[in-house]
Write a protein that holds these residues in place. Structure first.
Motif, PDB file in Angstrom:
ATOM      1  N   PHE A  38       0.833  -1.195   0.000  1.00  0.00           N
ATOM      2  CA  PHE A  38       0.000   0.000   0.000  1.00  0.00           C
ATOM      3  C   PHE A  38       0.871   1.249   0.000  1.00  0.00           C
ATOM      4  N   ILE A  39       0.290   2.332  -0.485  1.00  0.00           N
ATOM      5  CA  ILE A  39       0.934   3.644  -0.387  1.00  0.00           C
ATOM      6  C   ILE A  39       0.287   4.344   0.799  1.00  0.00           C
ATOM      7  N   VAL A  40       1.095   4.718   1.772  1.00  0.00           N
ATOM      8  CA  VAL A  40       0.611   5.378   2.985  1.00  0.00           C
ATOM      9  C   VAL A  40       1.164   6.792   2.993  1.00  0.00           C
ATOM     10  N   SER A  41       0.289   7.761   3.139  1.00  0.00           N
ATOM     11  CA  SER A  41       0.745   9.144   3.266  1.00  0.00           C
ATOM     12  C   SER A  41       0.032   9.788   4.446  1.00  0.00           C
ATOM     13  N   ARG A  42       0.779  10.640   5.120  1.00  0.00           N
ATOM     14  CA  ARG A  42       0.248  11.292   6.321  1.00  0.00           C
ATOM     15  C   ARG A  42       0.357  12.800   6.176  1.00  0.00           C
ATOM     16  N   ILE A  43      -0.734  13.478   6.511  1.00  0.00           N
ATOM     17  CA  ILE A  43      -0.755  14.936   6.563  1.00  0.00           C
ATOM     18  C   ILE A  43      -1.438  15.314   7.866  1.00  0.00           C
ATOM     19  N   ASP A  44      -0.679  15.852   8.796  1.00  0.00           N
ATOM     20  CA  ASP A  44      -1.164  16.210  10.128  1.00  0.00           C
ATOM     21  C   ASP A  44      -1.822  14.998  10.792  1.00  0.00           C
ATOM     22  N   ASP A  45      -3.115  15.088  11.108  1.00  0.00           N
ATOM     23  CA  ASP A  45      -3.824  13.986  11.765  1.00  0.00           C
ATOM     24  C   ASP A  45      -4.547  13.077  10.769  1.00  0.00           C
ATOM     25  N   HIS A  46      -4.238  13.217   9.494  1.00  0.00           N
ATOM     26  CA  HIS A  46      -4.891  12.448   8.441  1.00  0.00           C
ATOM     27  C   HIS A  46      -3.908  11.457   7.829  1.00  0.00           C
ATOM     28  N   VAL A  47      -4.405  10.245   7.596  1.00  0.00           N
ATOM     29  CA  VAL A  47      -3.615   9.203   6.949  1.00  0.00           C
ATOM     30  C   VAL A  47      -4.413   8.711   5.747  1.00  0.00           C
ATOM     31  N   PHE A  48      -3.748   8.633   4.595  1.00  0.00           N
ATOM     32  CA  PHE A  48      -4.377   8.142   3.375  1.00  0.00           C
ATOM     33  C   PHE A  48      -3.678   6.850   2.977  1.00  0.00           C
ATOM     34  N   ILE A  49      -4.462   5.801   2.770  1.00  0.00           N
ATOM     35  CA  ILE A  49      -3.921   4.505   2.381  1.00  0.00           C
ATOM     36  C   ILE A  49      -4.562   4.126   1.054  1.00  0.00           C
ATOM     37  N   LYS A  50      -3.728   3.852   0.064  1.00  0.00           N
ATOM     38  CA  LYS A  50      -4.250   3.465  -1.245  1.00  0.00           C
ATOM     39  C   LYS A  50      -3.327   2.433  -1.881  1.00  0.00           C
ATOM     40  N   PHE A  51      -3.798   1.856  -2.963  1.00  0.00           N
ATOM     41  CA  PHE A  51      -3.029   0.857  -3.685  1.00  0.00           C
ATOM     42  C   PHE A  51      -2.044   1.547  -4.630  1.00  0.00           C
ATOM     43  N   PRO A  52      -0.906   0.904  -4.914  1.00  0.00           N
ATOM     44  CA  PRO A  52       0.021   1.468  -5.902  1.00  0.00           C
ATOM     45  C   PRO A  52      -0.645   1.559  -7.279  1.00  0.00           C
ATOM     46  N   LYS A  53      -0.129   2.429  -8.125  1.00  0.00           N
ATOM     47  CA  LYS A  53      -0.740   2.678  -9.444  1.00  0.00           C
ATOM     48  C   LYS A  53      -0.928   1.399 -10.249  1.00  0.00           C
ATOM     49  N   HIS A  54       0.050   0.498 -10.225  1.00  0.00           N
ATOM     50  CA  HIS A  54      -0.053  -0.707 -11.055  1.00  0.00           C
ATOM     51  C   HIS A  54      -1.125  -1.685 -10.560  1.00  0.00           C
ATOM     52  N   LYS A  55      -1.630  -1.506  -9.332  1.00  0.00           N
ATOM     53  CA  LYS A  55      -2.693  -2.368  -8.802  1.00  0.00           C
ATOM     54  C   LYS A  55      -4.064  -1.685  -8.817  1.00  0.00           C
ATOM     55  N   GLN A  56      -4.098  -0.438  -9.270  1.00  0.00           N
ATOM     56  CA  GLN A  56      -5.354   0.309  -9.250  1.00  0.00           C
ATOM     57  C   GLN A  56      -6.170   0.054 -10.514  1.00  0.00           C
ATOM     58  N   HIS A  57      -7.485   0.117 -10.348  1.00  0.00           N
ATOM     59  CA  HIS A  57      -8.418   0.119 -11.460  1.00  0.00           C
ATOM     60  C   HIS A  57      -9.364   1.299 -11.239  1.00  0.00           C
ATOM     61  N   PHE A  58     -10.321   1.482 -12.140  1.00  0.00           N
ATOM     62  CA  PHE A  58     -11.179   2.666 -12.075  1.00  0.00           C
ATOM     63  C   PHE A  58     -11.855   2.829 -10.722  1.00  0.00           C
ATOM     64  N   TRP A  59     -12.358   1.737 -10.141  1.00  0.00           N
ATOM     65  CA  TRP A  59     -13.106   1.824  -8.891  1.00  0.00           C
ATOM     66  C   TRP A  59     -12.245   1.516  -7.668  1.00  0.00           C
ATOM     67  N   SER A  60     -10.930   1.519  -7.797  1.00  0.00           N
ATOM     68  CA  SER A  60     -10.076   1.202  -6.645  1.00  0.00           C
ATOM     69  C   SER A  60     -10.361   2.152  -5.489  1.00  0.00           C
ATOM     70  N   PRO A  61     -10.602   1.590  -4.316  1.00  0.00           N
ATOM     71  CA  PRO A  61     -10.884   2.451  -3.170  1.00  0.00           C
ATOM     72  C   PRO A  61      -9.596   2.957  -2.529  1.00  0.00           C
ATOM     73  N   GLN A  62      -9.746   3.956  -1.730  1.00  0.00           N
ATOM     74  CA  GLN A  62      -8.674   4.383  -0.843  1.00  0.00           C
ATOM     75  C   GLN A  62      -9.312   4.604   0.520  1.00  0.00           C
ATOM     76  N   LEU A  63      -8.491   4.544   1.542  1.00  0.00           N
ATOM     77  CA  LEU A  63      -8.978   4.700   2.907  1.00  0.00           C
ATOM     78  C   LEU A  63      -8.398   5.974   3.495  1.00  0.00           C
ATOM     79  N   HIS A  64      -9.272   6.842   3.960  1.00  0.00           N
ATOM     80  CA  HIS A  64      -8.863   8.081   4.615  1.00  0.00           C
ATOM     81  C   HIS A  64      -9.139   7.911   6.105  1.00  0.00           C
ATOM     82  N   LEU A  65      -8.091   8.025   6.882  1.00  0.00           N
ATOM     83  CA  LEU A  65      -8.226   7.931   8.337  1.00  0.00           C
ATOM     84  C   LEU A  65      -7.941   9.291   8.952  1.00  0.00           C
ATOM     85  N   GLU A  66      -8.780   9.674   9.900  1.00  0.00           N
ATOM     86  CA  GLU A  66      -8.529  10.879  10.684  1.00  0.00           C
ATOM     87  C   GLU A  66      -8.452  10.430  12.138  1.00  0.00           C
TER      88      GLU A  66
END
Length: 167
Positions: A38-66
């Motif tokens: 997974f690709i994990v990125s953090r901005i302040d109190d927010h964390v975004f988790i998503k799949f790498p580009k090569h594993k993504q499709h049109f409806w690929s979800p991502q998870l936003h955590l606060e």
């Protein structure tokens, strides 16, 4: 992952934790290097988790955590699943366009009704807008259903990082 309402296109969840929020945020920061699924990125109190580009499709979800602190020893984690922000923005744009056209055709129908002229075209166009909106909803629901396994993988990863200190 049961939801209280099946109409929800962007499922949410909330977890109360007995730990300082900064330690959880740091674990997510550290998980960037510890795995490559997974690709994990953090901005302040927010964390975004998503799949790498090569594993993504049109409806690929991502998870936003606060992760918000409640007090010194507890915090609340709010999770929100959704598609790529670009896809979601386009999807909402099309919804607002359909709604705007529905209103415009309704005004046109009212004007023709007031002038006592034919309404068939305007009513037909309004019905078409309703059918397009239903089609958009069905497409969103199919996209969500096709991404359930991906959402589960994202949530399991997030819960694994959160529970890492308990092991």
């Amino acid at each position: 992952m049961p939801t209280a309402n099946d109409i929800i296109l962007r499922p949410r969840f909330k977890i109360e934790l007995n730990e300082h929020h900064e330690s959880i945020l740091n674990r997510f920061q550290d998980s960037k290097k510890a795995q490559s699924e997974f690709i994990v990125s953090r901005i302040d109190d927010h964390v975004f988790i998503k799949f790498p580009k090569h594993k993504q499709h049109f409806w690929s979800p991502q998870l936003h955590l606060e992760i918000n602190d409640v007090d010194k020893n507890s915090c609340v984690l709010h999770g929100l699943f959704g598609p790529n922000p670009t896809v979601w923005t386009f999807f909402m744009f099309v919804h607002f366009l359909v709604a705007g056209l529905f209103i415009a055709f309704g005004i046109w129908a009212y004007t023709n009704w007031t002038l006592k002229t034919g309404l068939a075209l305007q009513i037909s166009l309004m019905i078409l807008m309703v059918l397009i909106w239903i089609g958009l909803y069905v497409a969103g629901s199919i996209g969500k259903a096709s991404s359930k396994d991906d959402m589960l993988r994202l949530r399991n990863f997030a819960e694994g990082v959160v529970n890492k200190s308990l092991n």
